[in-house]
Scaffold this active site. Structure first.
Site, PDB file in Angstrom:
ATOM      1  N   TYR A 116       0.823  -1.217   0.000  1.00 47.63           N
ATOM      2  CA  TYR A 116       0.000   0.000   0.000  1.00 47.63           C
ATOM      3  C   TYR A 116       0.858   1.268   0.000  1.00 47.63           C
ATOM      4  CZ  TYR A 116      -4.479  -2.409   0.688  1.00 47.63           C
ATOM      5  OH  TYR A 116      -5.624  -3.170   0.527  1.00 47.63           O
ATOM      6  N   PHE A 128      -5.215   7.658   6.500  1.00 46.09           N
ATOM      7  CA  PHE A 128      -5.662   6.336   6.948  1.00 46.09           C
ATOM      8  C   PHE A 128      -4.592   5.256   6.800  1.00 46.09           C
ATOM      9  CE2 PHE A 128      -7.168   6.922   2.536  1.00 46.09           C
ATOM     10  CZ  PHE A 128      -6.615   5.814   1.914  1.00 46.09           C
ATOM     11  N   ARG A 172     -13.781  -5.199 -10.489  1.00 48.49           N
ATOM     12  CA  ARG A 172     -14.196  -3.961  -9.822  1.00 48.49           C
ATOM     13  C   ARG A 172     -15.718  -3.847  -9.789  1.00 48.49           C
ATOM     14  NH1 ARG A 172     -10.206  -0.833  -8.411  1.00 48.49           N
ATOM     15  NH2 ARG A 172     -11.364   1.123  -8.373  1.00 48.49           N
ATOM     16  N   THR A 176     -15.621   1.376  -3.069  1.00 40.59           N
ATOM     17  CA  THR A 176     -14.720   1.210  -1.914  1.00 40.59           C
ATOM     18  C   THR A 176     -15.481   1.322  -0.602  1.00 40.59           C
ATOM     19  OG1 THR A 176     -12.924   2.174  -3.195  1.00 40.59           O
ATOM     20  CG2 THR A 176     -12.619   2.106  -0.813  1.00 40.59           C
ATOM     21  N   ARG A 227     -19.000  -5.884  -1.706  1.00 40.63           N
ATOM     22  CA  ARG A 227     -18.891  -4.942  -0.581  1.00 40.63           C
ATOM     23  C   ARG A 227     -20.260  -4.584  -0.011  1.00 40.63           C
ATOM     24  NH1 ARG A 227     -14.058  -1.736  -3.585  1.00 40.63           N
ATOM     25  NH2 ARG A 227     -12.284  -2.636  -2.477  1.00 40.63           N
ATOM     26  N   HIS A 250      -9.948  -6.345  -1.848  1.00 37.61           N
ATOM     27  CA  HIS A 250      -9.172  -5.386  -2.639  1.00 37.61           C
ATOM     28  C   HIS A 250      -9.112  -5.914  -4.059  1.00 37.61           C
ATOM     29  CE1 HIS A 250      -5.870  -2.940  -4.175  1.00 37.61           C
ATOM     30  NE2 HIS A 250      -5.398  -4.069  -4.684  1.00 37.61           N
ATOM     31  N   GLU A 280       0.940  -5.892  -8.736  1.00 35.83           N
ATOM     32  CA  GLU A 280       0.401  -6.509  -7.520  1.00 35.83           C
ATOM     33  C   GLU A 280       0.524  -8.039  -7.578  1.00 35.83           C
ATOM     34  OE1 GLU A 280      -3.501  -4.741  -7.039  1.00 35.83           O
ATOM     35  OE2 GLU A 280      -2.622  -2.812  -6.470  1.00 35.83           O
TER      36      GLU A 280
HETATM   37  N1  LIG Z   1     -10.932   7.205   3.822  1.00 35.93           N
HETATM   38  C1  LIG Z   1     -10.553   6.226   3.010  1.00 35.93           C
HETATM   39  N2  LIG Z   1     -10.587   6.416   1.676  1.00 35.93           N
HETATM   40  C2  LIG Z   1     -10.194   5.416   0.823  1.00 35.93           C
HETATM   41  N3  LIG Z   1      -9.761   4.200   1.237  1.00 35.93           N
HETATM   42  C3  LIG Z   1      -9.740   3.973   2.560  1.00 35.93           C
HETATM   43  C4  LIG Z   1     -10.119   4.961   3.505  1.00 35.93           C
HETATM   44  N4  LIG Z   1      -9.961   4.434   4.740  1.00 35.93           N
HETATM   45  C5  LIG Z   1      -9.514   3.196   4.582  1.00 35.93           C
HETATM   46  N5  LIG Z   1      -9.382   2.899   3.277  1.00 35.93           N
HETATM   47  C6  LIG Z   1      -8.910   1.645   2.744  1.00 35.93           C
HETATM   48  O1  LIG Z   1      -7.715   1.827   1.979  1.00 35.93           O
HETATM   49  C7  LIG Z   1      -7.736   0.830   0.986  1.00 35.93           C
HETATM   50  C8  LIG Z   1      -6.835   1.047  -0.189  1.00 35.93           C
HETATM   51  O2  LIG Z   1      -7.180   0.231  -1.294  1.00 35.93           O
HETATM   52  P1  LIG Z   1      -8.280  -0.936  -1.206  1.00 35.93           P
HETATM   53  O3  LIG Z   1      -8.885  -1.153  -2.534  1.00 35.93           O
HETATM   54  O4  LIG Z   1      -7.677  -2.113  -0.541  1.00 35.93           O
HETATM   55  O5  LIG Z   1      -9.423  -0.355  -0.223  1.00 35.93           O
HETATM   56  C9  LIG Z   1      -9.167   0.814   0.510  1.00 35.93           C
HETATM   57  C10 LIG Z   1      -9.930   0.953   1.831  1.00 35.93           C
HETATM   58  O6  LIG Z   1     -10.257  -0.276   2.410  1.00 35.93           O
END
Ligand SMILES: Nc1ncnc2c1ncn2[C@@H]1O[C@@H]2COP(=O)(O)O[C@H]2[C@H]1O
Length: 140
Positions: A51, A59, A87, A93, A104, A117, A128
């Protein structure tokens, strides 16, 4: 439409609730084939590296803690237009914004504990996949 690959993680909130099979079924029902899969406990270094693109985000620290809070299942998925297909079935998200019938919307607990993810582009999918798998682990 070209057959391509994408990378997926079933996150700790989902493995904790024993949802690996349920999530994988939704991926398969969406036309994706699991060509590699392993359950791992991510190290802090792996989570921070994976990440790294988010390391300046507020975050980031909590995201890393969450991703190492329990086992995850890393997968390589194959199908027509795999990145977009994945996706679409994952949903937004933030589960509050996700469409009905998505992973989700069905299973995520919060924007952080959002169950899955998925790569956001073909280019990132390759990066990745290479982060967690060797070529000989991908069996199409
Ligand atoms: N405020 C936020 N905005 C975007 N992603 C977040 C936030 N807080 C936590 N995350 C996590 O950060 C991750 C980054 O990529 P992912 O697709 O795994 O999914 C995202 C979320 O689970």
């Amino acid at each position: 439409m070209a057959v391509t690959r994408t990378f997926s993680i079933i996150k700790p909130d989902a493995t904790r609730r024993n949802l690996t099979g349920a999530v994988t079924k939704m991926l398969e029902d969406a036309g994706l084939r699991v060509v590699a899969s392993k359950r791992i406990q991510m190290t802090r270094e792996q989570a921070e590296g994976f990440y790294a693109v988010h390391k300046e985000r507020p975050f980031f620290g909590e995201l890393v803690e969450f991703m190492i809070s329990g086992p995850v299942v890393v997968q390589v998925l194959e199908g027509e237009d795999a990145v977009k297909r994945n996706r679409d079935v994952m949903g937004a998200t933030n589960p509050a914004d996700a469409d009905e019938g998505t992973i989700r919307k069905t299973y995520a607990e919060s924007i952080e504990a959002n169950s899955v993810h998925g790569s956001d582009s073909d280019e990132n999918a390759k990066i990745e996949i290479d982060f967690f798998f060797n070529e000989d682990e991908l069996v199409g």
